[in-house]
Design a protein around this motif. Structure first.
Motif, PDB file in Angstrom:
ATOM      1  N   ALA A 100       4.884  -0.459  -8.249  1.00  0.00           N
ATOM      2  CA  ALA A 100       6.232  -1.024  -8.343  1.00  0.00           C
ATOM      3  C   ALA A 100       6.397  -2.212  -7.403  1.00  0.00           C
ATOM      4  N   PHE A 101       5.875  -2.072  -6.187  1.00  0.00           N
ATOM      5  CA  PHE A 101       5.960  -3.167  -5.220  1.00  0.00           C
ATOM      6  C   PHE A 101       5.190  -4.376  -5.710  1.00  0.00           C
ATOM      7  N   ASN A 102       3.969  -4.148  -6.221  1.00  0.00           N
ATOM      8  CA  ASN A 102       3.108  -5.234  -6.688  1.00  0.00           C
ATOM      9  C   ASN A 102       3.756  -5.976  -7.853  1.00  0.00           C
ATOM     10  N   ARG A 115      -4.854  -1.060  -4.982  1.00  0.00           N
ATOM     11  CA  ARG A 115      -4.871  -2.077  -3.929  1.00  0.00           C
ATOM     12  C   ARG A 115      -6.136  -2.922  -4.010  1.00  0.00           C
ATOM     13  N   SER A 165       6.832  -6.279  -8.473  1.00  0.00           N
ATOM     14  CA  SER A 165       7.994  -7.056  -8.017  1.00  0.00           C
ATOM     15  C   SER A 165       7.571  -8.411  -7.465  1.00  0.00           C
ATOM     16  N   LEU A 166       6.343  -8.504  -6.992  1.00  0.00           N
ATOM     17  CA  LEU A 166       5.830  -9.751  -6.418  1.00  0.00           C
ATOM     18  C   LEU A 166       5.075 -10.607  -7.416  1.00  0.00           C
ATOM     19  N   LYS A 200       4.033   3.795  -6.064  1.00  0.00           N
ATOM     20  CA  LYS A 200       4.891   2.991  -5.196  1.00  0.00           C
ATOM     21  C   LYS A 200       4.324   1.585  -5.022  1.00  0.00           C
ATOM     22  N   TYR A 201       2.995   1.518  -4.843  1.00  0.00           N
ATOM     23  CA  TYR A 201       2.381   0.192  -4.715  1.00  0.00           C
ATOM     24  C   TYR A 201       2.480  -0.573  -6.027  1.00  0.00           C
TER      25      TYR A 201
END
Length: 234
Positions: free
Chosen positions: A25-27, A41, A29-30, A22-23
């Motif tokens: 995918a989030f990372n 992380r 995207s940024l 999940k991180y």
């Protein structure tokens, strides 16, 4: 104990253990360009870097073959954190710059570098000043983020603002860093920074984004925020 290729081979395995889909995918995207990331992380990467710095950072650098986002981030953290004078660290920094291809690695690397004396600041400024004008996006961003993080002070504020005014690069991450730097300069040195905004010589994006960021600061009086609106470009 020296750092071996086998030790390095264990690092991607460790990243796999620490990965968070999940991180990841989030990372991604940024951070454009981080598609090979494991999804680890930053604090976890920093813990690995601290361990390497305490043991054999030079050995690590000699066998490091950074490919993924995390491996590049780790190499930058080790270089920034090594217990070396800046004069000895500059060649390592110069060798790392071609690996920077996203804002997160750039900004983390700049933040981790420590300048412990006026002489170290002088050496770093002489090293980084030409990169303000470099056409490569993250070379220029390196200088801008180093400036806003380490040099917004009386001896360098005007030199930094002059460099920002002279920028010609059009890349997004250069313009964003320039606006960020102008906002930091205004918060700390409003009298020295206001003339730059009054001249309206910055590109429209940088000018308006700088004013936006200044107006978002809790450290700027309301009357200044209202006054700055007249210098927006339309």
């Amino acid at each position: 104990m020296s750092f071996t290729p086998a030790d390095y081979a264990a690092i991607p395995e460790k990243f796999s253990e620490l990965s968070d889909p999940k991180y990841k995918a989030f990372n991604e995207s940024l951070i454009p360009g981080a598609s090979t990331a494991y999804g680890v992380r930053v604090p976890a990467i920093r813990n690995i870097a601290r361990s390497i710095i305490k043991s054999d950072p030079a050995g690590f650098l000699s066998v490091s073959v950074p490919g993924s986002y995390e491996e590049i981030m780790l190499r930058g953290m080790v270089i920034a954190g090594m217990k070396l004078p800046v004069s000895d660290k500059l060649p390592l920094i110069e060798g790392f710059l071609p690996l920077i291809d996203n804002w997160a690695v750039c900004d983390t690397f700049c933040g981790d570098i420590k300048l412990r004396s006026p002489e170290e600041k002088r050496l770093m400024w002489e090293f980084m000043e030409p990169f303000f004008y470099d056409p490569r996006e993250f070379y220029a961003r390196f200088s801008l983020v180093m400036f806003l993080g380490h040099f917004v002070e009386p001896d360098y504020i005007l030199r930094g603002l002059e460099a920002i005014e002279a920028l010609t690069q059009e890349q997004y991450y250069v313009r964003m860093a320039a606006a960020w730097a102008v906002s930091v300069c205004y918060v700390k040195f409003p009298r020295e920074t206001l003339p730059l905004l009054q001249r309206r010589t910055l590109p429209k994006f940088t000018q308006n984004k700088s004013i936006q960021k200044i107006r978002e600061s809790y450290r700027v009086p309301k009357e200044d925020k209202d006054m700055l609106l007249q210098y927006k470009l339309t």
